[in-house]
Structures are given as structure tokens and as C-alpha cells.
Design an enzyme around this catalytic site. Structure first.
Site, short mmCIF file in Angstrom:
data_model
loop_
_atom_site.label_atom_id
_atom_site.label_comp_id
_atom_site.label_asym_id
_atom_site.label_seq_id
_atom_site.Cartn_x
_atom_site.Cartn_y
_atom_site.Cartn_z
N CYS A 1 39.17 39.37 44.07
CA CYS A 1 40.47 39.23 43.42
C CYS A 1 41.00 37.83 43.70
O CYS A 1 41.04 37.39 44.85
CB CYS A 1 41.43 40.29 43.96
SG CYS A 1 43.10 40.13 43.29
N CYS B 1 44.34 38.27 46.08
CA CYS B 1 44.33 38.68 47.49
C CYS B 1 42.97 38.58 48.15
O CYS B 1 42.83 38.92 49.32
CB CYS B 1 44.87 40.11 47.61
SG CYS B 1 43.75 41.35 46.90
N CYS C 1 43.70 45.65 40.87
CA CYS C 1 43.18 45.53 42.23
C CYS C 1 43.89 46.55 43.11
O CYS C 1 45.13 46.64 43.10
CB CYS C 1 43.44 44.11 42.74
SG CYS C 1 43.04 43.88 44.49
N CYS D 1 46.25 44.53 45.88
CA CYS D 1 47.48 43.82 45.53
C CYS D 1 48.10 44.27 44.21
O CYS D 1 49.19 43.83 43.87
CB CYS D 1 47.25 42.32 45.51
SG CYS D 1 46.25 41.72 44.12
N CYS E 1 36.07 45.33 31.34
CA CYS E 1 36.31 44.05 30.69
C CYS E 1 37.37 43.33 31.52
O CYS E 1 38.54 43.69 31.49
CB CYS E 1 36.79 44.30 29.26
SG CYS E 1 36.96 42.81 28.31
#
Length: 183
Positions: free
Chosen positions: A99, A102, A147, A150, A172
């Protein structure tokens, strides 16, 4: 603002869909003046992520300090990057996709595949790394992925498209919401 019928809006969106793969975009149609200018890759202020439900909890100012303006728009305001704009779409190196907000590991290169959609595509996640939500924007129902650490908007999941992977699923993902790290 002049009145614009919903049938005109639907027709214009249908026409745009034949030109761009809008099934992956989280966009808002903005009606202004007489015409119908589209903000195809913008975000809606009403679609902000709730930041207090995730282990990483930052204010907008704190997110602005660590993300580029485009990363903020995609990750925190549920925007969509332009198709084909991410170098990660064509990346084939072994590694892990984290991510961008984070640094949580989200996907591995082992589950990445070439879908031709214009965004990086994966068929599975690192266990527990991604949360799915129902998304009813853009006049359709889709499955949004964020995510788990976060709450950053990653993209959408599509099922049953016939891709040759074990689950017939395509995550996607906006490339700008990811950082790649070699193994």
C-alpha cells in the site's frame, strides 16, 4: 443550471463506456453550464474513506504530508487513475506490492496477471490485507477493495470474466495506490 434529463445522462455515459473501460472507474458526472463535461477520473467528496475504523488512522493533513496529490485523490478520496498510466501494470518482476499509504503488503507478483484492462490486475491478495465493500456508484453495483490497515481505496474486484486464473477473479488496482518491492 439548465435541466438535463436522466436519459441524456445515461445515453452519454453509455457512449463514454464504449470508448473507455469505465467499469473500473470511480467517477462522478459533473453537469455544468449547457454541456456535459465529464470528470471521468475524479472523486466525489461524499465518498471519502472513514479513517477511524482502521489500525492506521491519520487526519487529511497527515495524509497530505505523506502522499502526492494524486495518491491522496485515489487512496483517500476514492479516485481512479487514468487507464494505462501506471508502469506497474506491465511490471513482471518478482516481488510484493505494498500500500502506498501505509506500506502494508497487499499482493504478490505470483498472483499478478496481464488482463489488458489498463490497471495492474491480481487474482488474490496477501491473506487479510484487503477488505471488500459494496460500491453502488456510477449507476451500478461493484465490489470495492480497500487496504485493511489504512482503508486506502485500491480499486475494484470483478468476477466471472473468464480469465485463466484459479478463482476467475480480477482485482483491478490503481497502480498509484501501490509501491513495488523486489523479493
Amino acid at each position: 443550471m439548465p435541466f438535463i434529463s436522466s436519459s441524456i445522462v445515461r445515453s452519454t455515459i453509455a457512449t463514454a463506456r464504449t470508448r473507455l473501460p469505465l467499469s473500473n472507474t470511480r467517477s462522478t458526472v459533473k453537469l455544468s453550464g449547457i454541456g456535459l463535461p465529464f470528470a471521468l477520473f475524479s472523486s466525489s467528496s461524499s465518498s471519502k474513506m472513514p479513517s477511524d475504523n482502521f489500525p492506521v488512522n491519520k487526519s487529511d493533513d497527515e495524509w497530505h504530508a505523506v502522499l502526492s496529490p494524486e495518491q491522496f485523490r485515489v487512496l483517500r478520496q476514492k479516485g481512479t487513475e487514468r487507464p494505462g498510466s501506471s508502469a506497474l501494470d506491465k511490471k513482471n518482476d518478482d516481488g510484493v506490492y505494498h500500500c502506498a499509504g501505509c506500506d502494508a503488503p497487499l499482493y504478490t507478483s505470483k498472483t499478478k496477471f496481464a488482463s489488458g484492462c489498463g490497471w495492474p490486475a491480481f487474482y488474490d491478495t496477501v491473506p487479510g490485507a484487503v477488505i471488500r465493500h459494496e460500491d453502488k456508484s456510477m449507476f451500478m453495483t461493484r465490489t470495492e477493495i480497500v487496504c485493511a490497515k489504512c482503508g486506502g481505496h485500491l480499486g475494484h474486484v470483478f468476477k466471472g470474466e473468464g480469465f485463466p486464473n484459479p478463482v476467475d477473479e480480477r482485482h483491478c488496482v490503481n497502480g498509484i495506490s501501490l509501491n513495488f518491492k523486489k523479493e
